[in-house]
Design an enzyme around this catalytic site. Structure first.
Site, PDB file in Angstrom:
ATOM      1  N   GLY A  29     106.654   4.263  56.768  1.00 52.58           N
ATOM      2  CA  GLY A  29     106.147   3.893  58.184  1.00 52.58           C
ATOM      3  C   GLY A  29     106.382   2.485  59.585  1.00 52.58           C
ATOM      4  N   HIS A  30     107.464   2.570  59.118  1.00 56.23           N
ATOM      5  CA  HIS A  30     108.802   2.591  60.477  1.00 56.23           C
ATOM      6  C   HIS A  30     109.376   3.436  61.872  1.00 56.23           C
ATOM      7  CE1 HIS A  30     111.054  -0.048  61.914  1.00 56.23           C
ATOM      8  NE2 HIS A  30     110.075  -1.218  63.144  1.00 56.23           N
ATOM      9  N   MET A  31     108.154   4.252  62.266  1.00 51.47           N
ATOM     10  CA  MET A  31     108.454   4.444  63.420  1.00 51.47           C
ATOM     11  C   MET A  31     108.443   6.122  62.398  1.00 51.47           C
ATOM     12  SD  MET A  31     108.990   3.154  65.284  1.00 51.47           S
ATOM     13  CE  MET A  31     109.391   1.446  66.683  1.00 51.47           C
TER      14      MET A  31
ATOM     15  N   LEU B  59     113.828   4.170  61.621  1.00 51.79           N
ATOM     16  CA  LEU B  59     114.532   3.424  62.130  1.00 51.79           C
ATOM     17  C   LEU B  59     114.431   1.933  61.222  1.00 51.79           C
ATOM     18  CD1 LEU B  59     114.199   3.368  65.897  1.00 51.79           C
ATOM     19  CD2 LEU B  59     116.090   4.497  65.530  1.00 51.79           C
TER      20      LEU B  59
END
Length: 173
Positions: A66-68, A73
Site C-alpha cells: 500500500g505504500h506507493m 518505499l
C-alpha cells in the site's frame, strides 16, 4: 557525508558479529510481529553508549502493498520506529532509564535523505547524548543503506507506566 560526521563509520561495521539476534532482541524489546523493525544488533557499547543494528527489508513487509504501489518505499515513520527500537534496546539492555518499557518522547530535527526499498539492509546507529534516569533518554540516530545516509535526527525515549497501560488495555475485555 564525511566520515567524521558518522556516529560509526558504516564501512567499519561487522555484520557477521551478531551481538543480539531477533530472539535476544525480544528479550529486551516488547514489539512483536509486523511491529518488529530490527533483525539483529551488531554493536552495543555501554561505555560510549553507542548501539548499531539492522533490519533486512523484505517484500513481505506490511507496508509494501500500500505504500506507493508499484514502487514500494519504506515509510519514514517506520524508519523512525526502527531507530526508536534501537535506542530502546540499548537503554533497556543496560538499565539506563530504570523502566520496563520505553516509549517515544519526541523526535527532533529528523531529515529524510534517501529511499529504503525491499531488498535493502537498513542499518540504524544510535548514540546516547543525554539521560535523566526515570525521566528521559535522548539519542542521536542515523539510518543508513550501504554507505548512504537515508535519515537522521534526535529521538527521545521516556518510561511508560506499564501497570497503568496494562489495566487500560484489559478494561475493554
Amino acid at each position: 557525508m564525511a566520515g567524521k560526521d558518522w556516529i560509526l563509520d558504516p564501512e567499519t561495521l561487522d555484520y557477521s558479529n551478531i551481538v543480539a539476534d531477533l530472539e535476544a532482541i525480544r528479550q529486551v524489546n516488547s514489539q512483536r510481529g509486523e511491529m518488529e523493525h530490527l533483525t539483529a544488533i551488531i554493536f552495543d557499547d555501554a561505555e560510549i553508549n553507542i548501539c548499531a543494528g539492522f533490519l533486512d527489508v523484505t517484500d513481505q513487509e506490511f507496508w509494501v502493498a500500500g505504500h506507493m504501489p508499484g514502487m514500494p518505499l519504506m515509510p519514514g515513520v517506520i524508519i523512525c520506529e526502527a531507530a526508536a527500537q534501537m535506542c530502546s534496546y540499548h537503554a533497556l539492555k543496560h538499565n539506563l532509564l530504570g523502566c520496563e518499557v520505553m516509549g517515544f518522547g519526541a523526535l527532533n530535527n529528523v531529515r529524510f535523505r534517501g529511499a529504503v526499498i525491499p531488498g535493502d539492509r537498513l542499518t540504524v546507529v544510535c548514540k546516547l547524548t543525554k539521560m535523566r534516569r526515570n525521566r528521559i533518554v535522548v539519542s542521536q540516530f542515523q539510518a543508513i543503506v550501504g554507505s548512504n545516509l537515508v535519515c537522521d535526527g534526535e529521538i527521545s525515549g521516556i518510561p511508560l507506566p506499564t501497570d497503568e497501560l496494562r489495566k487500560l488495555a484489559t478494561r475493554g475485555n
